[in-house]
Every structure is written in structure tokens, then in C-alpha cells.
Design an enzyme around this catalytic site. Structure first.
Site, PDB file in Angstrom:
ATOM      1  CB  THR A 108     -24.388  -4.910 -10.060  1.00  0.00           C
ATOM      2  OG1 THR A 108     -24.630  -6.148  -9.403  1.00  0.00           O
ATOM      3  CG2 THR A 108     -25.587  -3.990  -9.854  1.00  0.00           C
ATOM      4  CD  GLN A 158     -26.895  -8.781  -8.643  1.00  0.00           C
ATOM      5  OE1 GLN A 158     -26.807  -9.639  -9.525  1.00  0.00           O
ATOM      6  NE2 GLN A 158     -26.380  -8.937  -7.436  1.00  0.00           N
ATOM      7  CG  ASP A 181     -31.536  -5.325  -2.497  1.00  0.00           C
ATOM      8  OD1 ASP A 181     -32.302  -5.281  -1.513  1.00  0.00           O
ATOM      9  OD2 ASP A 181     -30.588  -6.133  -2.583  1.00  0.00           O
ATOM     10  NE  ARG A 190     -31.622  -6.927   0.768  1.00  0.00           N
ATOM     11  CZ  ARG A 190     -31.361  -8.168   0.352  1.00  0.00           C
ATOM     12  NH1 ARG A 190     -31.346  -9.180   1.208  1.00  0.00           N
ATOM     13  NH2 ARG A 190     -31.112  -8.409  -0.931  1.00  0.00           N
ATOM     14  CD1 TRP A 238     -24.802  -3.425  -0.350  1.00  0.00           C
ATOM     15  CD2 TRP A 238     -25.094  -1.599  -1.601  1.00  0.00           C
ATOM     16  NE1 TRP A 238     -23.975  -3.533  -1.445  1.00  0.00           N
ATOM     17  CE2 TRP A 238     -24.128  -2.430  -2.224  1.00  0.00           C
ATOM     18  CE3 TRP A 238     -25.443  -0.389  -2.203  1.00  0.00           C
ATOM     19  CZ2 TRP A 238     -23.513  -2.076  -3.428  1.00  0.00           C
ATOM     20  CZ3 TRP A 238     -24.841  -0.052  -3.410  1.00  0.00           C
ATOM     21  CH2 TRP A 238     -23.883  -0.883  -4.013  1.00  0.00           C
TER      22      TRP A 238
END
EC number: 3.1.1.11
Length: 296
Positions: free
Chosen positions: A83, A113, A157, A214, A216
Site C-alpha cells: 500500500t 490498494q 477505505d 470502520r 483501522w
């Protein structure tokens, strides 16, 4: 110091990275880099040692920095980038500002990602910038960041990281169903994580069941203040990432949400609806700990 980056021969540097690399080591004077309209297909890094940098495009729709790395792309060492090495624009310098341009990662959906902007600077400002991608569009590293009138899109995300970041009058766009807007990793003890003031959330045609966030990391903090939400936002609002213990430590808050996606009675029980008095504390100077980016 002023530099020009242009697609027209003889009008300055042809590459943004070339312009950045030309800054003399140890330079302390602020540098403005005017970027003429065009699509600049390059991976750009603003090194930690750089002086204060302003990337100034002429128009956010016609001045575009674009690249297509994703987590599975092989780096020069023959290993997948993962990422944190996928960013199209990578900012490590203190005192960075970007205005009137687009930063995009064109890797596409399903590739994992793929970061458009990787921002790991103590203070950074984005004004009238479009951040385009799919999964993990914007990484907000440690520090204080300010996003003013920006457009940010993605699916999974697509705003993530540990920063204290204030999003002022921004437009967030959900590209696909069952996605997540934020994945905050706010450090334990931090007063603020992500704060969205007077923003709006939209979704593509038929997009639904998207979560506001959410966690991480266990102490994620996200607050949406006076945000207009369309029907792409699920009534539950928030997801625990399959880790019920994070319901006790995460702080997910709203005040004055409106639109079809605003559903205070349907939100998960471990999120909070702020009072007017509590919401009044969410001001630029308070969130950014005394730093006001308008004077930056």
C-alpha cells in the site's frame, strides 16, 4: 522562488518531478510551482528536506497528475509495492500546499490498494483538489491536514490513516456499493481524528450500503458535522471491521446530518449524535490545535 511546469516546449520544466528535483539542497525559501493544464503521467515525490512547496494548478479539471501503481505492482526491488509505496503524489515535506489540480491513481477497481495522495507531513493543505481513485485513495499520515472544497472519491477505505484532518466543505463520492469512506487509525489520546464540516456525500447510480467508516485501529475518531448524505449511505452508518471490542474504544460522531442517508435512529448504538453545544467545539482552530491554514 517560482517555477513553471508545462506541456509546451520551452515554457518551463516538462515534468513536475524534474522541477522538484531542481530545488537546490538546503533551500529555505518557499517555492511555488505553477502547473499549466495537461495530464502529467508521473509518480511524484516531495522529499522531507524540501522547503515549503505550493503546487498551483490553473484548473482542477484540466491540470492532472496521474499514475497507476497498486499494491501488487512490482517495485525496482522486484517485490510488490504494497500500500504505502503506491502513491501518485507522495508528500513528506513540512509546509506543503496543493491547489487547483487533480491527483489520481488509475489502477482501477479490483486491483487492491492504490493510493492517489500519500501525505506524510506535519502540516499539509489541499484546496480545490480532486483526489481520484478506488481503494485507499487518500492516505493521511501523522500530523495536521486541511482539505478545503476538495472532491474525494473511492470505494474501500478511501480516506485512511492517523492524521488529525479537517475536511471543510468537501464532496465525498462513493463509487461502488458496500464500501467504506473512512478507515481512521487515530492514535490513542488524540483529541481529534477526521472531522468533516459542511460536506456532502454522493454515490454513483445504484450505489448503496456504504459505511461512513470502520476503525483501522482501536481508537479511530471520525465526526461528520452538518453533512448532506444521499441514499448511498447505509442506515447503520458505521462498521466495527469484525472486531466488536473496537466498539468500546472508537469514537464515531454526527451532528446535523441531512438527506436520505441521514438516519440517526438507525445508526449503530455505539456511535453518538452530538449535542449542539458539543458540535460547536468542532472549529478549525480547535481541531487543528491552534493552526489556521488560511494564513499558511
Amino acid at each position: 522562488m517560482l517555477m513553471i511546469v508545462s506541456k509546451n516546449a520551452g515554457e518551463g520544466f516538462s515534468s513536475l518531478q524534474e522541477a522538484l528535483d531542481s530545488i537546490p539542497p538546503g533551500e529555505m525559501q518557499a517555492v511555488t510551482i505553477r502547473i499549466k493544464p495537461g495530464i502529467y503521467e508521473e509518480k511524484v515525490t516531495v522529499v522531507r528536506e524540501a522547503p515549503p512547496i505550493l503546487l498551483l494548478g490553473e484548473d482542477q479539471h484540466s491540470t492532472i497528475i496521474s499514475w497507476n501503481d497498486n499494491a501488487h505492482t512490482l517495485g525496482a526491488d522486484g517485490e510488490p509495492l504494497r500500500t504505502f509505496r503506491t502513491g501518485t503524489l507522495n508528500v513528506f515535506a513540512e509546509g506543503f500546499t496543493a491547489e487547483n489540480l487533480t491527483i489520481r491513481n488509475t489502477s482501477g477497481p479490483g486491483t487492491g490498494q492504490a493510493v492517489a495522495a500519500f501525505v506524510d507531513a506535519g502540516q499539509a493543505v489541499f484546496r480545490r483538489v480532486r483526489l481520484l481513485g478506488d481503494q485507499d485513495t487518500l492516505y493521511t499520515g501523522p500530523g495536521r491536514q486541511y482539505y478545503d472544497d476538495c472532491y474525494i472519491e473511492g470505494d474501500v477505505d478511501y480516506i485512511f490513516g492517523p492524521a488529525t484532518a479537517l475536511f471543510d466543505r468537501c464532496h465525498l463520492h462513493n463509487k461502488r456499493s458496500r464500501g467504506y469512506i473512512t478507515a481512521a487509525s487515530t492514535p490513542e489520546g488524540a483529541a481529534f481524528g477526521y472531522v468533516f464540516l459542511d460536506c456532502r456525500i454522493t454515490g454513483g447510480e445504484g450505489v448503496s450500503e456504504c459505511y461512513l467508516g470502520r476503525p483501522w485501529r482501536p481508537y479511530a475518531h471520525v465526526a461528520f458535522i452538518r453533512t448532506v448524505m444521499d441514499g448511498s449511505v447505509t442506515g447503520e452508518g458505521w462498521h466495527n471491521w469484525g472486531q466488536p471490542d473496537r466498539e468500546q474504544s472508537s469514537r464515531y460522531e454526527e451532528y446535523g446530518s441531512s438527506g436520505p442517508g441521514a438516519c440517526p435512529e438507525g445508526r449503530v448504538a455505539w456511535s453518538r449524535q452530538l449535542t449542539a453545544q458539543e458540535a460547536a467545539q468542532y472549529r478549525i482552530l480547535s481541531v487543528l490545535d491552534g493552526w489556521h491554514p488560511e494564513g499558511y
